[in-house]
Design a protein around this motif. Structure first.
Motif, PDB file in Angstrom:
ATOM      1  N   HIS A  87       0.809  -1.220   0.000  1.00  0.00           N
ATOM      2  CA  HIS A  87       0.000   0.000   0.000  1.00  0.00           C
ATOM      3  C   HIS A  87       0.848   1.280   0.000  1.00  0.00           C
ATOM      4  O   HIS A  87       0.658   2.142  -0.873  1.00  0.00           O
ATOM      5  N   PRO A  88       1.796   1.476   0.926  1.00  0.00           N
ATOM      6  CA  PRO A  88       2.550   2.740   0.912  1.00  0.00           C
ATOM      7  C   PRO A  88       3.328   2.977  -0.375  1.00  0.00           C
ATOM      8  O   PRO A  88       3.340   4.096  -0.902  1.00  0.00           O
ATOM      9  N   SER A  89       3.978   1.924  -0.890  1.00  0.00           N
ATOM     10  CA  SER A  89       4.750   2.122  -2.118  1.00  0.00           C
ATOM     11  C   SER A  89       3.842   2.320  -3.319  1.00  0.00           C
ATOM     12  O   SER A  89       4.167   3.088  -4.241  1.00  0.00           O
ATOM     13  N   ILE A  90       2.683   1.664  -3.343  1.00  0.00           N
ATOM     14  CA  ILE A  90       1.717   1.878  -4.426  1.00  0.00           C
ATOM     15  C   ILE A  90       1.270   3.332  -4.446  1.00  0.00           C
ATOM     16  O   ILE A  90       1.206   3.977  -5.503  1.00  0.00           O
ATOM     17  N   MET A  91       0.973   3.875  -3.265  1.00  0.00           N
ATOM     18  CA  MET A  91       0.522   5.266  -3.213  1.00  0.00           C
ATOM     19  C   MET A  91       1.636   6.221  -3.629  1.00  0.00           C
ATOM     20  O   MET A  91       1.384   7.215  -4.326  1.00  0.00           O
ATOM     21  N   ALA A  92       2.864   5.938  -3.245  1.00  0.00           N
ATOM     22  CA  ALA A  92       3.977   6.801  -3.648  1.00  0.00           C
ATOM     23  C   ALA A  92       4.146   6.784  -5.166  1.00  0.00           C
ATOM     24  O   ALA A  92       4.392   7.828  -5.791  1.00  0.00           O
ATOM     25  N   GLU A  93       4.004   5.620  -5.767  1.00  0.00           N
ATOM     26  CA  GLU A  93       4.120   5.523  -7.218  1.00  0.00           C
ATOM     27  C   GLU A  93       2.950   6.208  -7.917  1.00  0.00           C
ATOM     28  O   GLU A  93       3.123   6.843  -8.969  1.00  0.00           O
ATOM     29  N   ALA A  94       1.750   6.099  -7.341  1.00  0.00           N
ATOM     30  CA  ALA A  94       0.581   6.758  -7.926  1.00  0.00           C
ATOM     31  C   ALA A  94       0.734   8.272  -7.897  1.00  0.00           C
ATOM     32  O   ALA A  94       0.325   8.966  -8.835  1.00  0.00           O
ATOM     33  N   GLN A  95       1.341   8.799  -6.836  1.00  0.00           N
ATOM     34  CA  GLN A  95       1.573  10.241  -6.754  1.00  0.00           C
ATOM     35  C   GLN A  95       2.422  10.719  -7.921  1.00  0.00           C
ATOM     36  O   GLN A  95       2.191  11.805  -8.476  1.00  0.00           O
ATOM     37  N   ALA A  96       3.387   9.911  -8.308  1.00  0.00           N
ATOM     38  CA  ALA A  96       4.302  10.301  -9.382  1.00  0.00           C
ATOM     39  C   ALA A  96       3.779   9.946 -10.770  1.00  0.00           C
ATOM     40  O   ALA A  96       4.232  10.519 -11.768  1.00  0.00           O
ATOM     41  N   ALA A  97       2.834   9.019 -10.850  1.00  0.00           N
ATOM     42  CA  ALA A  97       2.410   8.498 -12.151  1.00  0.00           C
ATOM     43  C   ALA A  97       1.532   9.465 -12.925  1.00  0.00           C
ATOM     44  O   ALA A  97       1.528   9.452 -14.165  1.00  0.00           O
ATOM     45  N   VAL A  98       0.765  10.297 -12.218  1.00  0.00           N
ATOM     46  CA  VAL A  98      -0.142  11.223 -12.878  1.00  0.00           C
ATOM     47  C   VAL A  98      -0.260  12.468 -12.004  1.00  0.00           C
ATOM     48  O   VAL A  98      -0.436  12.368 -10.781  1.00  0.00           O
ATOM     49  N   ALA A  99      -0.128  13.630 -12.617  1.00  0.00           N
ATOM     50  CA  ALA A  99      -0.200  14.878 -11.856  1.00  0.00           C
ATOM     51  C   ALA A  99      -1.647  15.170 -11.458  1.00  0.00           C
ATOM     52  O   ALA A  99      -2.597  14.794 -12.151  1.00  0.00           O
ATOM     53  N   HIS A 100      -1.762  15.857 -10.319  1.00  0.00           N
ATOM     54  CA  HIS A 100      -3.082  16.275  -9.828  1.00  0.00           C
ATOM     55  C   HIS A 100      -3.956  15.031  -9.597  1.00  0.00           C
ATOM     56  O   HIS A 100      -3.496  14.088  -9.004  1.00  0.00           O
ATOM     57  N   CYS A 101      -5.196  15.027 -10.049  1.00  0.00           N
ATOM     58  CA  CYS A 101      -6.098  13.867  -9.903  1.00  0.00           C
ATOM     59  C   CYS A 101      -6.123  13.368  -8.461  1.00  0.00           C
ATOM     60  O   CYS A 101      -6.037  12.159  -8.203  1.00  0.00           O
ATOM     61  N   THR A 102      -6.224  14.304  -7.529  1.00  0.00           N
ATOM     62  CA  THR A 102      -6.192  13.921  -6.113  1.00  0.00           C
ATOM     63  C   THR A 102      -7.359  13.023  -5.729  1.00  0.00           C
ATOM     64  O   THR A 102      -7.229  12.170  -4.848  1.00  0.00           O
ATOM     65  N   GLU A 103      -8.511  13.190  -6.400  1.00  0.00           N
ATOM     66  CA  GLU A 103      -9.667  12.354  -6.069  1.00  0.00           C
ATOM     67  C   GLU A 103      -9.412  10.902  -6.467  1.00  0.00           C
ATOM     68  O   GLU A 103      -9.815   9.978  -5.755  1.00  0.00           O
ATOM     69  N   ALA A 104      -8.763  10.687  -7.624  1.00  0.00           N
ATOM     70  CA  ALA A 104      -8.435   9.329  -8.041  1.00  0.00           C
ATOM     71  C   ALA A 104      -7.498   8.671  -7.033  1.00  0.00           C
ATOM     72  O   ALA A 104      -7.651   7.494  -6.682  1.00  0.00           O
ATOM     73  N   LYS A 105      -6.541   9.429  -6.549  1.00  0.00           N
ATOM     74  CA  LYS A 105      -5.600   8.892  -5.563  1.00  0.00           C
ATOM     75  C   LYS A 105      -6.293   8.634  -4.234  1.00  0.00           C
ATOM     76  O   LYS A 105      -5.965   7.663  -3.534  1.00  0.00           O
ATOM     77  N   ALA A 106      -7.270   9.478  -3.888  1.00  0.00           N
ATOM     78  CA  ALA A 106      -8.048   9.233  -2.666  1.00  0.00           C
ATOM     79  C   ALA A 106      -8.854   7.944  -2.794  1.00  0.00           C
ATOM     80  O   ALA A 106      -8.976   7.173  -1.829  1.00  0.00           O
TER      81      ALA A 106
END
Length: 378
Positions: A87-106
């Motif tokens: 989970h933590p590394s997936i979220m870190a990679e998601a932060q870098a994979a696409v800019a903005h889109c905070t709702e998708a990351k949530a």
């Protein structure tokens, strides 16, 4: 299987259009007829599922189409085949994979927490540091341009035990805002009334308007001017003796340093959709508390699924002291997507004890309101 090494095998998405029962006007735009959200379901090899929701608003954070694409095209490859404990590394990679889109990351963060907690047999709040409260005071926003309809809603809220409202202001003229405040103070004196402009005031008239509104002694005034007018926000804060909250001016932890350096607010509205996840929202609240700022549990246009995520986050975050606005599943949507009603009793949100988020999503409702989907078996 109960271990956190289970592999994630499913990544399913629904883009939903959910009918609403009223129009709602805000300083930056209106919502009528329906809201659009994206629901994510993650499945693990042991048969457990976890759900998350992206709840964007096009004038605030982005579009449902953008959230769907971010999850489907850019985030999906980071998730399938990974262990749930990554989970933590997936979220870190998601932060870098696409800019903005905070709702998708949530949505991704929520689904991972839900899945991990269901596998472990514990509530999500246990993964976020432990529960610090059993109930959260509920605030309902008053935003219908037909004020008579809102007065009828106020009667219902009073009967239901709700005692906090947030008046949406700045979408019409100042006289309309004052008229409504006068009526609410007269007819509903038992309510804690707060005021939210959603950036709706013009910079030339903001000072005079806030001085008038401050005379009604609201609990706070939220985001009166455009988010980029940080110096003006600081001047407004200094000029009135009512707490000023930042909303659109503070999304994630990265925004807190400049906000506190300028002294632009006394508090912040914490939203997992702005922050990009539950843990990041907690960080915003803790940063606020560390410099003497208060924190409020805000939301976007959400279903009960996103409300649940926010509930678990606030339950584990004692720094959020001003209640929450998770009212839409109960008072705005014609039909929610949860299998049982979002838990509200006597004007307070009840923190679930069951594993995961604590309430299941109804698959038939997902199917009925879906306008696009991906990752589902044919």
């Amino acid at each position: 299987m109960t271990d956190q090494n289970q592999i994630i095998t499913e990544f399913a998405l629904w883009h939903l259009s959910l009918p609403v029962n009223a129009r709602r006007d805000h300083g930056i735009g209106s919502v009528e007829h329906a809201i659009e959200i994206v629901v994510l379901r993650l499945g693990a090899e042991g048969g457990q599922y976890g759900y998350g929701e992206a709840s964007p608003w096009v004038v605030f954070t982005g579009s449902a189409e953008a959230s769907f694409a971010a999850l489907d095209r850019y985030i999906r490859p980071l998730v399938i085949g990974r262990p749930v404990g990554a989970h933590p590394s997936i979220m870190a990679e998601a932060q870098a994979a696409v800019a903005h889109c905070t709702e998708a990351k949530a949505a991704l963060d929520t689904a991972l927490y839900d899945l991990r907690a269901r596998i472990a047999g514990i509530p999500v709040w246990a993964l976020l540091g432990g529960r610090t409260r059993d109930r959260i005071p509920l605030s309902c926003s008053i935003a219908d341009p037909d004020f008579d309809k809102d007065l009828r809603l106020m009667e219902r809220l009073r009967d239901d035990g709700v005692r906090i409202i947030k008046l949406k202001a700045g979408f019409r003229d100042h006289a309309f805002d004052i008229l409504r405040l006068e009526r609410l103070r007269k007819d509903f004196p038992e309510f804690d009334i707060r005021v939210d402009y959603n950036q709706g005031l013009h910079h030339d008239t903001a000072m005079a308007c806030l001085r008038d509104v401050a005379g009604f002694r609201p609990g706070f005034i939220e985001q009166p001017v455009k988010a980029h007018l940080r110096d003006l926000m600081a001047r407004l804060r200094d000029a009135i003796d009512v707490p000023l909250l930042a909303d659109e001016a503070v999304f994630g932890p990265e925004d807190m340093m400049p906000a506190t350096a300028l002294g632009l607010a006394d508090g912040v509205s914490v939203k997992i959709m702005k922050s990009g996840g539950l843990a990041r929202a907690q960080t915003v609240a803790r940063m606020a508390q560390s410099v003497g700022m208060s924190a409020y549990g805000g939301d976007m246009f959400e279903s009960g699924l996103a409300h649940l995520a926010g509930t678990h986050m606030i339950a584990a975050t004692p720094e959020i002291t001003l209640g929450c606005e998770f009212y839409q599943a109960s008072y705005f949507l014609r039909e929610d997507i949860l299998s049982t009603p979002f838990p509200v009793e006597n004007g307070q949100v009840v923190v679930p004890d069951a594993p995961g988020l604590g309430v299941d999503v109804d698959p038939d409702t997902l199917a009925r309101f879906s306008i696009n989907r991906s990752g589902l078996a044919a």
